[in-house]
Scaffold this active site. Structure first.
Site, short mmCIF file in Angstrom:
data_model
loop_
_atom_site.label_atom_id
_atom_site.label_comp_id
_atom_site.label_asym_id
_atom_site.label_seq_id
_atom_site.Cartn_x
_atom_site.Cartn_y
_atom_site.Cartn_z
N HIS A 186 -3.50 9.64 1.28
CA HIS A 186 -2.15 10.00 1.74
C HIS A 186 -1.52 11.15 0.96
O HIS A 186 -0.57 11.76 1.44
CB HIS A 186 -1.21 8.80 1.65
CG HIS A 186 -1.55 7.66 2.56
ND1 HIS A 186 -1.74 7.81 3.91
CD2 HIS A 186 -1.76 6.34 2.29
CE1 HIS A 186 -2.04 6.64 4.45
NE2 HIS A 186 -2.05 5.73 3.48
N GLY A 188 2.37 7.06 -0.17
CA GLY A 188 1.61 5.84 0.08
C GLY A 188 0.70 5.43 -1.06
O GLY A 188 -0.49 5.14 -0.84
N HIS A 207 -4.65 2.32 7.43
CA HIS A 207 -3.64 3.37 7.61
C HIS A 207 -4.28 4.70 7.98
O HIS A 207 -5.41 4.98 7.59
CB HIS A 207 -2.81 3.53 6.33
CG HIS A 207 -2.10 2.28 5.91
ND1 HIS A 207 -2.68 1.34 5.09
CD2 HIS A 207 -0.86 1.81 6.22
CE1 HIS A 207 -1.82 0.34 4.91
NE2 HIS A 207 -0.72 0.61 5.58
N ASP A 231 -9.83 2.92 6.85
CA ASP A 231 -8.68 2.26 6.23
C ASP A 231 -7.76 1.77 7.36
O ASP A 231 -7.80 2.28 8.47
CB ASP A 231 -7.95 3.31 5.37
CG ASP A 231 -6.93 2.74 4.41
OD1 ASP A 231 -5.86 2.35 4.87
OD2 ASP A 231 -7.19 2.74 3.19
N ASP A 280 -8.08 -2.49 3.37
CA ASP A 280 -6.92 -3.16 3.98
C ASP A 280 -7.11 -3.38 5.48
O ASP A 280 -6.26 -4.00 6.13
CB ASP A 280 -5.61 -2.39 3.70
CG ASP A 280 -5.74 -0.91 3.93
OD1 ASP A 280 -6.80 -0.46 4.38
OD2 ASP A 280 -4.75 -0.18 3.65
#
Length: 440
Positions: A169, A177, A206, A204, A293
């Site tokens: 990020h 992030g 995100h 990920d 995640d």
């Protein structure tokens, strides 16, 4: 002739082994004779930093991962490196000088005296706090990724692993992030010195926004991100219609997913999209970000993936035989993050691990009550990804692929300097030693 039933070697509900048998059970089984050189880049200092008591990012998950890798004796399969920190000059290959100067000089005490404007300018807050040793921390994880790229460039490694990296990020001028410097962008910049085309793959939870943004206008890097997207979920980007601009048009690929996607849907979609992309783009090096995640039961997560399914995505990319840099990323339930990255280390080394975690591990109690490498992680969240929705996403991306006429080529005029990765100080020491040896 009927199939042969192999007797179990691990304890199950209906089977136990005696002490002698247990002591002689192998911790891993080679799947085949692997000819790949895999390197593992880990500086143990990286796990000793602390974002703050309530912060979800826990660097000690890297120590847990390393303990598991050691307990399964995976170090026997790899070249092991303790990388140095990234230098300021290396960080400046992507990040702005005023931002790096800020990171280098700021301390938690000095932060208390900063005005709101400066804090806002550098995006300092709950997500990206200032903590003790922060600059050393970011220099260590970035240094490990850069060290991994140097081993790939020199041909010493076919696959290079840095689980402390993958902080996708971070932007040129600010953190974002939980990410302070973008080791992935720095690594790709280094790889582009000798590789005409680099593909970045992000699994990920995100969106890999920092990497996409850095290479949004070039056709030499294709960014592919599979992530949760609803327009609001952090970082708010990653819609299927973000495709790149200028020369980079159609070289940014986004796969927006909804809550609760399961193993079968995810792996199937991943393979259907990645195979034509790799065939069309023909990358000469791949960077894969393996954020944990996206597993089920993650503290910040909302998918239903099991460890094997996540690992199957890594295994599929490995099957193309293209040099790979493999990095970590998100993941906020440390015991599952470490299970995943240990398992993916085994996948990259072509071995199968015993599903029971070895019990001489110093952090063994973290993996109770089942002490298994593969806990059940699916089923917590309803799958909101209908077949129809996933088919529509796939079709949009297939349409985008159609516009990619050829693999872009680049004329390489000269091999850039400094692929050894020595600092000026190290260079001077070597010169002095050489001179001494010549004089002798």
């Amino acid at each position: 002739m009927g199939s042969v039933t192999v007797p179990p070697t691990s304890v199950t509900d209906t089977f136990t082994v005696d002490k002698v048998t247990e002591e002689n059970i192998p911790l891993y089984h080679p799947n085949k004779t692997s000819t790949l050189n895999v390197s593992y880049h880990y500086n143990p200092e990286v796990s000793r930093y602390h974002y703050g008591a309530l912060h979800p990012m826990k660097p000690f998950r890297l120590m847990l991962t390393d303990h598991l890798v050691i307990s399964y004796k995976l170090y026997e399969k790899m070249d092991l490196y303790t990388p140095r920190k990234a230098t300021k000059d290396e960080l400046l290959q992507f990040h702005s000088e005023d931002y790096i100067n800020f990171l280098q000089t700021i301390t938690p005490e000095a932060c208390k005296n900063l005005d709101e404007l400066t804090l806002a300018k550098f995006n300092i807050g709950d997500d990206c706090p200032i903590f003790d040793g922060m600059y050393d921390y970011l220099a260590i994880y970035a240094g490990a990724s850069l060290d991994a790229t140097r081993k790939l460039i020199s041909g010493m490694s076919d696959i290079a692993i840095n689980w402390s990296g993958g902080l996708h990020h971070a932007k040129k001028f600010e953190p974002s992030g939980f990410c302070y410097v973008n080791d992935i962008v720095l690594s790709i910049i280094n790889l582009l010195r000798v590789h005409p085309r680099v593909m970045y793959i992000d699994i990920d939870l995100h969106h890999g926004d920092g990497v996409q943004e850095a290479f949004y206008t070039t056709d030499r890097v294709m960014t592919v991100s599979f992530h949760k997207y609803n327009g609001e979920f952090f970082p708010g980007t990653g819609s299927v219609d973000e495709t790149g601009i200028g020369k980079g048009k159609n070289f940014a690929i986004n796969v927006p997913l909804r809550d609760g996607i399961d193993d079968e849907s995810y792996v199937r979609l991943f393979k259907l999209i990645m195979e034509p992309l790799i065939t069309k783009f023909q990358p000469t090096c791949i960077v894969q970000q393996c954020g944990a995640d996206s597993l089920g039961y993650d503290r910040l997560g909302c998918f239903n993936l099991n460890i094997r399914a996540h690992g199957e995505c890594v295994n599929f990319i490995k099957s193309f035989g293209i040099p790979m840099l493999v990095v970590g990323g998100g993941g906020y339930t440390p015991r599952n993050v470490s299970r995943l990255w240990c398992y993916e280390t085994s996948v990259l080394n072509d071995v199968t691990l015993n599903h029971k975690i070895p019990n001489y591990l110093p952090t063994y109690d973290w993996f109770g009550p089942d002490f298994s490498l593969h806990p059940q992680l699916e089923g917590r969240i309803d799958n909101k990804n209908s077949r129809k929705y996933l088919e529509s996403v796939k079709q949009e991306i297939m349409e985008q692929i159609r516009y990619l006429n050829h693999a872009p080529s680049v004329q390489m005029y000269e091999i850039p300097p400094d692929i050894t990765g020595l600092t000026e100080e190290e260079d001077e020491i070597i010169k002095e030693l050489n001179e001494e040896a010549n004089n002798d």
